[in-house]
Design an enzyme around this catalytic site. Sequence first.
Site, mmCIF file in Angstrom:
data_model
loop_
_atom_site.group_PDB
_atom_site.id
_atom_site.type_symbol
_atom_site.label_atom_id
_atom_site.label_comp_id
_atom_site.label_asym_id
_atom_site.label_seq_id
_atom_site.Cartn_x
_atom_site.Cartn_y
_atom_site.Cartn_z
ATOM 1 C CB SER A 184 -0.868 0.008 1.263
ATOM 2 O OG SER A 184 -1.496 1.262 1.430
ATOM 3 C CE1 TYR B 230 -4.390 -1.756 4.863
ATOM 4 C CE2 TYR B 230 -3.420 0.403 4.426
ATOM 5 C CZ TYR B 230 -3.954 -0.797 3.963
ATOM 6 O OH TYR B 230 -4.040 -1.031 2.608
HETATM 7 N N1 LIG Z 1 -8.425 0.026 -2.012
HETATM 8 C C1 LIG Z 1 -7.323 0.719 -1.789
HETATM 9 O O1 LIG Z 1 -7.314 1.943 -1.947
HETATM 10 C C2 LIG Z 1 -6.051 0.028 -1.373
HETATM 11 C C3 LIG Z 1 -4.901 0.811 -1.323
HETATM 12 C C4 LIG Z 1 -3.704 0.218 -0.976
HETATM 13 C C5 LIG Z 1 -3.653 -1.120 -0.705
HETATM 14 N N2 LIG Z 1 -4.784 -1.874 -0.736
HETATM 15 C C6 LIG Z 1 -4.651 -3.289 -0.453
HETATM 16 O O2 LIG Z 1 -5.167 -4.018 -1.538
HETATM 17 C C7 LIG Z 1 -5.660 -5.279 -1.087
HETATM 18 C C8 LIG Z 1 -7.083 -5.467 -1.579
HETATM 19 O O3 LIG Z 1 -7.862 -4.421 -1.050
HETATM 20 P P1 LIG Z 1 -9.323 -4.019 -1.587
HETATM 21 O O4 LIG Z 1 -9.342 -2.561 -1.683
HETATM 22 O O5 LIG Z 1 -9.706 -4.848 -2.753
HETATM 23 O O6 LIG Z 1 -10.171 -4.420 -0.278
HETATM 24 P P2 LIG Z 1 -11.583 -5.101 -0.076
HETATM 25 O O7 LIG Z 1 -11.902 -4.867 1.359
HETATM 26 O O8 LIG Z 1 -12.557 -4.664 -1.096
HETATM 27 O O9 LIG Z 1 -11.271 -6.659 -0.330
HETATM 28 C C9 LIG Z 1 -10.458 -7.377 0.555
HETATM 29 C C10 LIG Z 1 -10.849 -8.846 0.491
HETATM 30 O O10 LIG Z 1 -10.007 -9.542 1.421
HETATM 31 C C11 LIG Z 1 -10.809 -10.496 2.093
HETATM 32 N N3 LIG Z 1 -10.236 -10.858 3.395
HETATM 33 C C12 LIG Z 1 -10.230 -10.126 4.529
HETATM 34 N N4 LIG Z 1 -9.687 -10.834 5.536
HETATM 35 C C13 LIG Z 1 -9.347 -12.048 5.024
HETATM 36 C C14 LIG Z 1 -8.767 -13.220 5.550
HETATM 37 N N5 LIG Z 1 -8.444 -13.299 6.855
HETATM 38 N N6 LIG Z 1 -8.543 -14.255 4.719
HETATM 39 C C15 LIG Z 1 -8.897 -14.197 3.422
HETATM 40 N N7 LIG Z 1 -9.476 -13.125 2.854
HETATM 41 C C16 LIG Z 1 -9.694 -12.056 3.653
HETATM 42 C C17 LIG Z 1 -12.172 -9.818 2.247
HETATM 43 O O11 LIG Z 1 -13.207 -10.767 2.488
HETATM 44 C C18 LIG Z 1 -12.302 -9.105 0.901
HETATM 45 O O12 LIG Z 1 -12.950 -9.917 -0.070
HETATM 46 C C19 LIG Z 1 -5.521 -5.248 0.437
HETATM 47 O O13 LIG Z 1 -4.325 -5.893 0.808
HETATM 48 C C20 LIG Z 1 -5.427 -3.768 0.749
HETATM 49 O O14 LIG Z 1 -4.746 -3.510 1.957
HETATM 50 C C21 LIG Z 1 -5.992 -1.319 -1.054
#
Ligand SMILES: NC(=O)c1ccc[n+]([C@@H]2O[C@H](COP(=O)([O-])OP(=O)(O)OC[C@H]3O[C@@H](n4cnc5c(N)ncnc54)[C@H](O)[C@@H]3O)[C@@H](O)[C@H]2O)c1
Length: 248
Positions: free
Chosen positions: A127, A139
Amino acid sequence: MSGGRLAGRVVVVTGAARGQGAAEVAALEREGATVVATDVNGGEGVRRLDVTLADDWADLADHLRDTHGAVHGLVNNAGITWRARLDEVTAKDMSCVHAVNVNGPLLGMQHLAPLMPPGSSIVNVGSSAALTAHYPVAYTTSKWALRGLSKTAALELGPRGIRVNTIHPGFIETEMTASAATAFRESNIRETPLGRVGTVEEVTPLVVFLLGDESSFITGAEIPIDGGLTSHGGVKSVSDALLDGTRR
Ligand SMILES: NC(=O)c1ccc[n+]([C@@H]2O[C@H](COP(=O)([O-])OP(=O)(O)OC[C@H]3O[C@@H](n4cnc5c(N)ncnc54)[C@H](O)[C@@H]3O)[C@@H](O)[C@H]2O)c1
């Protein structure tokens, strides 16, 4: 699809029920990969796997060994956020978030790397928080830890021909960011040189690239995909304030 840049490859994606994970599954399948989509919330086409549970990973490894014999790619995408700040975050918050964001990728690499032949590739989803003083303590510290984990994994798995890279998304439109305050979105846009948020479709091509042979000499790398958010070291407001050309 029999052609495609990932034809013949078996790839596991965690957190694949929605958001970036679901988009990655679709993009990888378009490139010909056989994708094993997993999530703590199973569902149609999604195998239930809680990344924090070693037993779930062991079951998945057994399944992959029996059905495919090998795994060529792993996207450690599952992640959770927790927006408590320094004065309120608890040790329990820290453990919960680190269990998913750090221990999850660790367990995934430990269980699936033994099934990976040379030429395989792991993508860890960090991230922009991992490159900055992003305010949510649990986080941010978890994503900084994931950077270190990725580097040590790249070092250790490199001699076996397995690459490990980290991508650092900025603000991407998903349910995770939809749960944040409006001010969070607006301030991210103000700090981003491209002046907007990103979409999941803008993240997936980088994941495809890192899983495929086009990136065969890239390992231990960290690639921001953030519209420039982390590129300016915090001086965008200074530049913006002087943009009209009359003030230097
Ligand atoms: N959306 C953003 O702006 C952003 C920015 C930087 C990094 N990220 C990272 O990208 C990745 C995906 O994020 P996103 O935005 O799609 O989030 P999201 O919340 O839409 O999806 C995350 C998914 O992870 C699953 N999950 C949560 N805990 C879990 C576990 N213990 N085991 C298995 N699955 C689990 C959830 O059920 C969900 O389907 C994450 O690692 C997040 O930290 C997101």
